[in-house]
Write an enzyme that holds these catalytic residues in place. Structure first.
Site, PDB file in Angstrom:
ATOM      1  N   CYS A  35      70.019 -17.916 -25.309  1.00 53.84           N
ATOM      2  CA  CYS A  35      71.245 -18.724 -25.164  1.00 53.84           C
ATOM      3  C   CYS A  35      71.155 -19.851 -26.256  1.00 53.84           C
ATOM      4  O   CYS A  35      70.177 -20.499 -26.355  1.00 53.84           O
ATOM      5  CB  CYS A  35      71.705 -19.164 -23.822  1.00 53.84           C
ATOM      6  N   ARG A  44      70.029 -16.388 -30.794  1.00 52.81           N
ATOM      7  CA  ARG A  44      69.364 -16.675 -29.467  1.00 52.81           C
ATOM      8  C   ARG A  44      69.906 -15.891 -28.394  1.00 52.81           C
ATOM      9  O   ARG A  44      69.584 -16.080 -27.309  1.00 52.81           O
ATOM     10  CB  ARG A  44      69.700 -18.322 -29.383  1.00 52.81           C
ATOM     11  N   TRP A  72      72.713 -15.076 -23.903  1.00 52.85           N
ATOM     12  CA  TRP A  72      71.635 -13.868 -23.447  1.00 52.85           C
ATOM     13  C   TRP A  72      71.792 -13.788 -22.167  1.00 52.85           C
ATOM     14  O   TRP A  72      71.117 -14.614 -21.603  1.00 52.85           O
ATOM     15  CB  TRP A  72      70.287 -14.082 -24.102  1.00 52.85           C
ATOM     16  N   ASN A 120      71.643 -23.595 -21.309  1.00 55.31           N
ATOM     17  CA  ASN A 120      70.503 -22.814 -21.699  1.00 55.31           C
ATOM     18  C   ASN A 120      69.608 -22.982 -20.565  1.00 55.31           C
ATOM     19  O   ASN A 120      68.959 -24.116 -20.466  1.00 55.31           O
ATOM     20  CB  ASN A 120      69.990 -23.125 -23.033  1.00 55.31           C
ATOM     21  N   GLY A 121      69.044 -21.721 -19.983  1.00 56.03           N
ATOM     22  CA  GLY A 121      68.007 -21.940 -19.119  1.00 56.03           C
ATOM     23  C   GLY A 121      68.286 -21.294 -17.699  1.00 56.03           C
ATOM     24  O   GLY A 121      69.132 -20.345 -17.761  1.00 56.03           O
ATOM     25  N   GLU A 125      52.223  -3.745 -34.331  1.00 53.63           N
ATOM     26  CA  GLU A 125      53.115  -4.402 -34.974  1.00 53.63           C
ATOM     27  C   GLU A 125      54.182  -3.484 -35.226  1.00 53.63           C
ATOM     28  O   GLU A 125      55.198  -3.395 -35.034  1.00 53.63           O
ATOM     29  CB  GLU A 125      52.584  -5.246 -35.926  1.00 53.63           C
ATOM     30  N   LYS A 140      58.046  -3.000 -34.094  1.00 54.77           N
ATOM     31  CA  LYS A 140      59.236  -2.623 -34.941  1.00 54.77           C
ATOM     32  C   LYS A 140      60.013  -1.537 -34.789  1.00 54.77           C
ATOM     33  O   LYS A 140      61.254  -1.334 -34.749  1.00 54.77           O
ATOM     34  CB  LYS A 140      58.912  -2.949 -36.213  1.00 54.77           C
ATOM     35  N   GLU A 195      61.892  -1.925 -31.662  1.00 51.53           N
ATOM     36  CA  GLU A 195      63.002  -3.026 -31.597  1.00 51.53           C
ATOM     37  C   GLU A 195      64.279  -2.690 -32.438  1.00 51.53           C
ATOM     38  O   GLU A 195      65.299  -2.905 -32.030  1.00 51.53           O
ATOM     39  CB  GLU A 195      62.512  -4.376 -31.460  1.00 51.53           C
ATOM     40  N   HIS A 210      40.645   9.651 -25.572  1.00 49.51           N
ATOM     41  CA  HIS A 210      40.514   9.496 -23.992  1.00 49.51           C
ATOM     42  C   HIS A 210      41.736   9.698 -23.192  1.00 49.51           C
ATOM     43  O   HIS A 210      41.846   9.166 -22.343  1.00 49.51           O
ATOM     44  CB  HIS A 210      39.980   8.041 -23.879  1.00 49.51           C
ATOM     45  N   LYS A 222      66.120 -13.771 -30.495  1.00 56.25           N
ATOM     46  CA  LYS A 222      65.169 -14.202 -31.284  1.00 56.25           C
ATOM     47  C   LYS A 222      63.992 -15.153 -30.906  1.00 56.25           C
ATOM     48  O   LYS A 222      62.994 -15.194 -30.817  1.00 56.25           O
ATOM     49  CB  LYS A 222      65.496 -14.858 -32.541  1.00 56.25           C
TER      50      LYS A 222
HETATM   51  O1  M6R Z   1      59.122 -17.466 -31.720  1.00 51.08           O
HETATM   52  P1  M6R Z   1      57.841 -16.485 -31.651  1.00 51.08           P
HETATM   53  O2  M6R Z   1      57.102 -16.102 -32.529  1.00 51.08           O
HETATM   54  O3  M6R Z   1      57.052 -17.222 -30.289  1.00 51.08           O
HETATM   55  O4  M6R Z   1      58.187 -15.143 -30.858  1.00 51.08           O
HETATM   56  C1  M6R Z   1      57.403 -14.067 -30.147  1.00 51.08           C
HETATM   57  C2  M6R Z   1      58.133 -13.029 -29.847  1.00 51.08           C
HETATM   58  O5  M6R Z   1      59.376 -12.990 -29.016  1.00 51.08           O
HETATM   59  C3  M6R Z   1      58.632 -12.268 -31.204  1.00 51.08           C
HETATM   60  O6  M6R Z   1      57.620 -12.174 -32.117  1.00 51.08           O
HETATM   61  C4  M6R Z   1      59.403 -10.798 -30.898  1.00 51.08           C
HETATM   62  O7  M6R Z   1      58.419  -9.922 -30.669  1.00 51.08           O
HETATM   63  C5  M6R Z   1      59.923 -10.346 -32.263  1.00 51.08           C
HETATM   64  N1  M6R Z   1      61.415  -9.796 -31.840  1.00 51.08           N
HETATM   65  C6  M6R Z   1      59.389  -9.494 -32.827  1.00 51.08           C
HETATM   66  O8  M6R Z   1      59.936  -8.832 -34.079  1.00 51.08           O
END
Ligand code: M6R
Length: 578
Positions: free
Chosen positions: A2, A29, A72, A98-99, A462, A466, A469, A485, A573
């Site tokens: 948010c 956000r 959000w 926000n919260g 990683e 990606k 997401e 395993h 984000k």
């Molecule tokens: O702002 P931060 O680096 O602490 O965020 C951590 C994760 O929320 C962030 O890396 C998230 O996994 C991204 N969507 C990855 O692309």
């Protein structure tokens, strides 16, 4: 999660052009719904992206005081009623938040006994009715907010306005909030993105602080209502300018910016941040226990950090922040290294608040200056990647790795950090067309496996993150040795397996052969022949270049599938709730 923004100015401003343009900067956000309210009593709320709100606002609408919110969803579905601002029955008091209000159920029941009717399913609606109730009992908004603070359990950054009063009331605990000082008045925002196009001068709220802001002045108060003095800070920040977006998406822009952003960081580690780097390395050498804490992509960077530091004889571990309390013990000789792009990830912030009680030291690696995590750190290195707009982290991940490389170098690890920006450019130039080609094939798959080992295991994870997401494809990033395993049972004819094979690692070759023998369609990323050939380097550096390929692949799969690459579904984000 948010985003909230508030504007109060001496002259009237255009709601659409000023307030909502600022809100748009916070859209990363959360983008479930959005809304605004002005002190003239005008308000609009819409579901979906902020563009929907823009389409529903009269271009000529003006105000001197207004607040807005991009959501959000946490409590209550994605509906117009659940969107913020929330308001009292008379529509004279408006609140954005926000919260999470944890004891909202109890507060709601009490307010219902007083006769309040709730129209939304949100936790936030209790705030506005609580304040309304106290105001109707004769209290000022400030007094009502102070009482709210004593009654509520949870996290909050709240902005409130009264109809016909040119003033914003703000209250903060755990969720971030900053006050930007501009030429025409003040901007309140969840973070500096909200106003960094207007000013680089801001005051950052600490927990349990309340403020009253008019166009002429601001006043801060502690939780007893006593006025406190807070000094503005000046911050450095490179904007992502929307008008300069000559790429189809921010993700690809941010991938391609990396030769520049990595170079800027490397230069600063030799100059402005040189002393901090040395001090950071000393903390690492002197501590008895070392834990990284992070989430998502930043956690993957921390795995590389643990790999490098262990390599240099430092017993370093890393922990997903949300599980830290279940698996780790901290004391005063422990060094905690949070890694975070936003510097606001609540899972990390919560750990910091706890471990500080044990007397542990905190040295962080952060992208956003003056963010909560940075302000909770004894020492902090900035990754200087500039604003990252795409929800998925790309350039900030690379710069996190570079800081870790520089620290490892201080500990004795040998590596040519200066050569990285050019090799990143080479990786992109020599592989981008091929990633487009292979993305076509992969876009049709339901499951993808990625294998790594040592420094490339984090990269396997990683790339998998990606693919999930951005492309909504089930992907699993694995330690190659663990495959046999159990997981190898999933490999069938044509199952795509991406293998990360630095030239030093013969065992990765064997794992790749094992899946090929069972019909897997392998895609090899290597610095020694394969489908994607990246520049020659050691394993840690190879992690950077193989990430480039993984990020490009997930980007072009997203293009193939016509997905909302910069704003994937259900994500935000900055994850500022637990
Ligand atoms: O702002 P931060 O680096 O602490 O965020 C951590 C994760 O929320 C962030 O890396 C998230 O996994 C991204 N969507 C990855 O692309």
């Amino acid at each position: 999660m948010c985003g909230i923004i508030g504007l109060v100015a001496k002259e009237e401003f255009g709601v659409r052009d000023e307030l909502l343009k600022g809100l748009k900067r916070l859209e990363y956000r959360g983008y479930d719904s959005s809304g605004f309210a002005t002190s003239n009593g005008d308000f609009v709320k819409t579901v979906g992206e902020i563009n929907n709100l823009l389409d529903n606002v009269d271009k000529t609408l003006k105000a001197r005081t207004a607040i807005a919110h991009t959501r959000w969803a946490t409590h209550g579905g994605v509906t117009e009623i659940n969107s913020h601002p929330h308001f009292n029955k008379e529509k004279t008091l408006f609140v954005v938040h926000n919260g999470i209000i944890e004891n909202f159920q109890k507060l709601k029941e009490d307010l219902e006994l007083e006769g309040y009717e709730f129209i939304s399913q949100t936790d936030t609606e209790v705030i506005v009715h609580f304040l309304d109730s106290k105001i109707k009992q004769g209290k000022s908004v400030k007094e009502a907010l102070l009482e709210f603070e004593k009654t509520v359990k949870g996290t909050y950054a709240i902005l409130a306005i009264n109809k016909d009063e040119e003033k914003i009331y703000a209250l903060k605990k755990d969720s971030p909030l900053a006050l930007g000082i501009t030429k025409t008045g003040f901007v309140l925002g969840s973070d500096i993105y909200a106003f960094s196009d207007k000013t680089k001068k801001a005051i950052f709220f600490d927990d349990n602080e309340l403020a009253e802001i008019t166009a002429e002045k601001y006043a801060f108060f502690d939780k007893e209502g006593n006025e406190i003095v807070k000094a503005p800070k000046t911050f450095e920040w490179e904007e992502a300018k929307e008008q300069e977006l000559d790429f189809a998406h921010y993700m690809i822009k941010e991938i391609k910016e990396q030769p520049k952003t990595s170079k800027r960081l490397i230069e600063s580690l030799h100059t402005l941040q040189k002393d901090k780097l040395k001090e950071f390395a000393k903390l690492i050498k002197d501590c008895k226990k070392l834990f990284f804490i992070a989430a998502g992509t930043s956690y993957h960077a921390s795995l590389i950090g643990a790999y490098l530091f262990n390599n240099q004889g430092i017993d370093a571990r890393t922990m997903i922040a949300s599980e830290f309390e279940n698996f780790s013990l901290v004391d005063k000789d422990t060094l905690i290294i949070p890694i975070s792009q936003s510097g606001e990830t609540m899972d990390v912030v919560s750990v910091l608040k706890e471990i500080k009680k044990a007397g542990a030291k905190v040295a962080s690696i952060i992208n956003v200056p003056y963010s909560t995590i940075q302000r909770h750190s004894d020492l902090s290195i900035e990754t200087l990647a500039g604003q990252e707009v795409c929800v998925a982290s790309t350039k900030t991940f690379t710069n996190q790795l570079i800081v870790l490389f520089a620290l490892a170098k201080e500990l004795g690890y040998e590596m040519d950090i200066e050569g990285i920006p050019d090799k990143i450019q080479k990786t992109i130039d020599e592989n981008e067309e091929k990633t487009k080609e292979i993305a076509k094939e992969l876009s049709q798959k339901r499951d993808i496996f990625i294998l790594g080992k040592g420094a490339t295991y984090p990269i396997a994870r990683e790339i998998a993150l990606k693919l999930k997401e951005i492309d909504y494809i089930h992907a699993s990033g694995m330690m190659a040795g663990e495959l046999k395993h159990g997981t190898i049972a999933l490999i069938e004819d044509g199952t795509p397996v991406i293998s990360l094979i630095p030239k030093s690692d013969l065992s990765m070759d064997s794992s790749t052969k094992e899946v090929e023998a069972r019909g897997a369609k392998t895609i090899i990323i290597s610095n020694n022949g394969g489908d994607f050939i990246v520049p020659d380097s050691d394993d840690a550096e190879f992690a950077v270049y193989s990430t480039m390929i993984g990020h490009l692949l997930s980007y072009y799969i997203g293009v193939e599938l016509n997905l909302p690459i910069d704003k994937p579904r259900n994500l935000a984000k900055s994850v500022t709730v637990k």
